[in-house]
Design an enzyme around this catalytic site. Structure first.
Site, PDB file in Angstrom:
ATOM      1  N   ARG A 267       0.942  -1.179   0.031  1.00  0.00           N
ATOM      2  CA  ARG A 267       0.120  -0.258   0.040  1.00  0.00           C
ATOM      3  C   ARG A 267       0.869   1.141  -0.116  1.00  0.00           C
ATOM      4  O   ARG A 267       1.437   1.554   1.080  1.00  0.00           O
ATOM      5  CB  ARG A 267      -0.826  -0.141   1.250  1.00  0.00           C
ATOM      6  CG  ARG A 267      -1.486   1.211   1.580  1.00  0.00           C
ATOM      7  CD  ARG A 267      -2.622   1.068   2.510  1.00  0.00           C
ATOM      8  NE  ARG A 267      -2.442   0.462   3.604  1.00  0.00           N
ATOM      9  CZ  ARG A 267      -1.850   1.306   4.728  1.00  0.00           C
ATOM     10  NH1 ARG A 267      -1.381   2.798   4.620  1.00  0.00           N
ATOM     11  NH2 ARG A 267      -1.481   0.600   5.873  1.00  0.00           N
ATOM     12  N   HIS A 271      -3.761   4.195   4.590  1.00  0.00           N
ATOM     13  CA  HIS A 271      -4.942   3.083   4.724  1.00  0.00           C
ATOM     14  C   HIS A 271      -6.361   3.683   4.369  1.00  0.00           C
ATOM     15  O   HIS A 271      -6.936   2.957   3.562  1.00  0.00           O
ATOM     16  CB  HIS A 271      -5.147   2.563   6.220  1.00  0.00           C
ATOM     17  CG  HIS A 271      -6.336   1.614   6.450  1.00  0.00           C
ATOM     18  ND1 HIS A 271      -6.290   0.484   5.885  1.00  0.00           N
ATOM     19  CD2 HIS A 271      -7.435   1.718   6.859  1.00  0.00           C
ATOM     20  CE1 HIS A 271      -7.469  -0.245   6.211  1.00  0.00           C
ATOM     21  NE2 HIS A 271      -8.045   0.546   6.834  1.00  0.00           N
ATOM     22  N   TYR A 280       3.825   5.311  11.542  1.00  0.00           N
ATOM     23  CA  TYR A 280       4.196   3.550  11.941  1.00  0.00           C
ATOM     24  C   TYR A 280       5.062   3.155  10.781  1.00  0.00           C
ATOM     25  O   TYR A 280       5.453   1.863  11.024  1.00  0.00           O
ATOM     26  CB  TYR A 280       2.815   3.146  11.864  1.00  0.00           C
ATOM     27  CG  TYR A 280       1.940   3.219  10.892  1.00  0.00           C
ATOM     28  CD1 TYR A 280       2.106   2.392   9.518  1.00  0.00           C
ATOM     29  CD2 TYR A 280       0.694   4.014  10.934  1.00  0.00           C
ATOM     30  CE1 TYR A 280       1.185   2.396   8.872  1.00  0.00           C
ATOM     31  CE2 TYR A 280      -0.109   3.992   9.570  1.00  0.00           C
ATOM     32  CZ  TYR A 280       0.121   3.188   8.646  1.00  0.00           C
ATOM     33  OH  TYR A 280      -0.572   3.269   7.698  1.00  0.00           O
TER      34      TYR A 280
END
Length: 373
Positions: A267, A271, A280
């Site tokens: 990705r 998200h 993160y």
């Protein structure tokens, strides 16, 4: 405990990141119809889907959409698997499968209503072979298993005339594999030999949790515990995704039961537009995956093979810009649905109680100034 962070020796790849075509005796037969023209078509699909995704992401930032779920980096997994489906097959998406929707003939503008919060879906699932988006993580796997069981009960599997056979594919992310619904779907599909392909897009991150925190083994190996085959494919390789999905659907249609495909991809964006991935994951990880871009490897292969002029690439880019402009115009002028819309398309035969609720609500709104709000 980092078994799932690399593709591994068992990764099926037919097109390298440098655009080199790799021979594969097992899966090459499933690409017999993919000549240079067909590959240019797959390239065009991915470019248009990416451009629409980027435009939709921008429109959310401008307040035109309530949220957007980016697919950046996953175009090959979605276009390749989507183009493997036949018209009679059924696809069950999660909420990121914009590329699959495109391959099933869904007007991309229909997707915007979901994220503008004016509609749940604007298409007929039976007509397009594409179920409405599912927001609840993993729930669509149970729905797909049940649908595939119905295909088997209806005699749509294992017929001598292959044109009479059907299959189902269901999409979910690596994070969903930690949900109970997914495992229940695996169990039901396995015990009934349902013609369902479980297509896991392992994009490495379940929001902020990396895949290695969810599984000791590569995800495709979980299939062994349920008694059906699993395979890991390069999710950034549109040819591999197309061939492997065709093979898996063929297995299902001929009565061999489910198949789990783990499309190993990444990705490249957040998200959703409510997420900040810089909190993160490291930027060097993102930069490493940029070198495996699914669109650029097809472009490199077409250039390497010859026969594709720069005019083709320029034309696709211009078409993508026009496609994005049409989406933007549609989104900015999209009318708000009337209040009674929340009561329609709920039941095939509207019960009297719902009719009464609708009338009560509309009478309530009529009591305000202007008679509508």
């Amino acid at each position: 405990m980092r078994a799932t962070t690399e593709g591994g020796a068992e990764l099926t790849q037919l097109l390298t990141p440098e655009g080199e075509r790799l021979a594969d005796s097992r899966f090459d037969p499933y690409l017999a119809d993919i000549d240079a023209e067909a590959l240019r078509g797959l390239y065009r699909d991915m470019v248009l889907v990416r451009r629409a995704d980027r435009e939709s992401n921008a429109m959310q930032r401008q307040g035109q959409l309530g949220i957007w779920v980016p697919l950046l980096g996953q175009e090959a997994a979605q276009v390749g698997s989507g183009r493997a489906l036949r018209p009679a097959d059924m696809a069950f998406p999660s909420y990121r499968e914009h590329g699959v929707a495109y391959t099933r003939g869904i007007d991309f503008r229909e997707l915007l209503g979901i994220f503008r919060c004016t509609d749940h879906s604007g298409w007929d699932p039976a007509e397009y072979g594409f179920h409405p988006y599912t927001i609840v993580i993993g729930n669509q796997v149970l729905n797909a298993a049940g649908y595939a069981m119905g295909q088997k009960f209806d005699g749509k599997v294992g017929n001598a005339d292959d044109a009479e056979n059907e299959a189902t594919i269901v999409y979910f992310g690596d994070g969903a594999t930690s949900q109970g619904d997914v495992h229940e779907g695996f169990v039901w599909g396995a015990v009934y030999d349902a013609p369902v392909v479980y297509f896991c897009q392992n994009n490495q991150w379940a929001i902020s949790e990396p895949t290695e925190r969810q599984s000791r083994l590569p995800l495709y190996q979980r299939a062994r515990g349920y008694g059906f085959p699993g395979i890991r494919v390069d999710g950034n390789d549109v040819l591999a995704c197309l061939a492997v999905t065709r093979w898996a659907l063929d297995e299902c249609r001929h009565g061999n039961g489910p198949v789990l495909i783990e499309a190993f991809t990444y990705r490249m964006d957040a998200h959703t537009t409510t997420d900040d991935p810089t909190r993160y994951r490291l930027s060097d990880e993102l930069e490493a995956w940029k070198l495996k871009d699914p669109i650029e490897r097809v472009r490199a292969h077409l250039a390497r093979a010859g026969g594709t002029e720069q005019d083709f690439f320029d034309g696709v880019d211009a078409e993508a810009d026009e496609f994005a402009a049409q989406l933007r115009d549609f989104c900015f002028t999209m009318p708000d649905p009337p209040p009674e819309r929340i009561f329609s398309e709920v039941y095939a035969d509207t019960p009297a109680a719902l009719d009464a609720q609708r009338e009560e609500y509309l009478n309530y709104l009529a009591g305000f100034a202007g008679g509508e709000h």
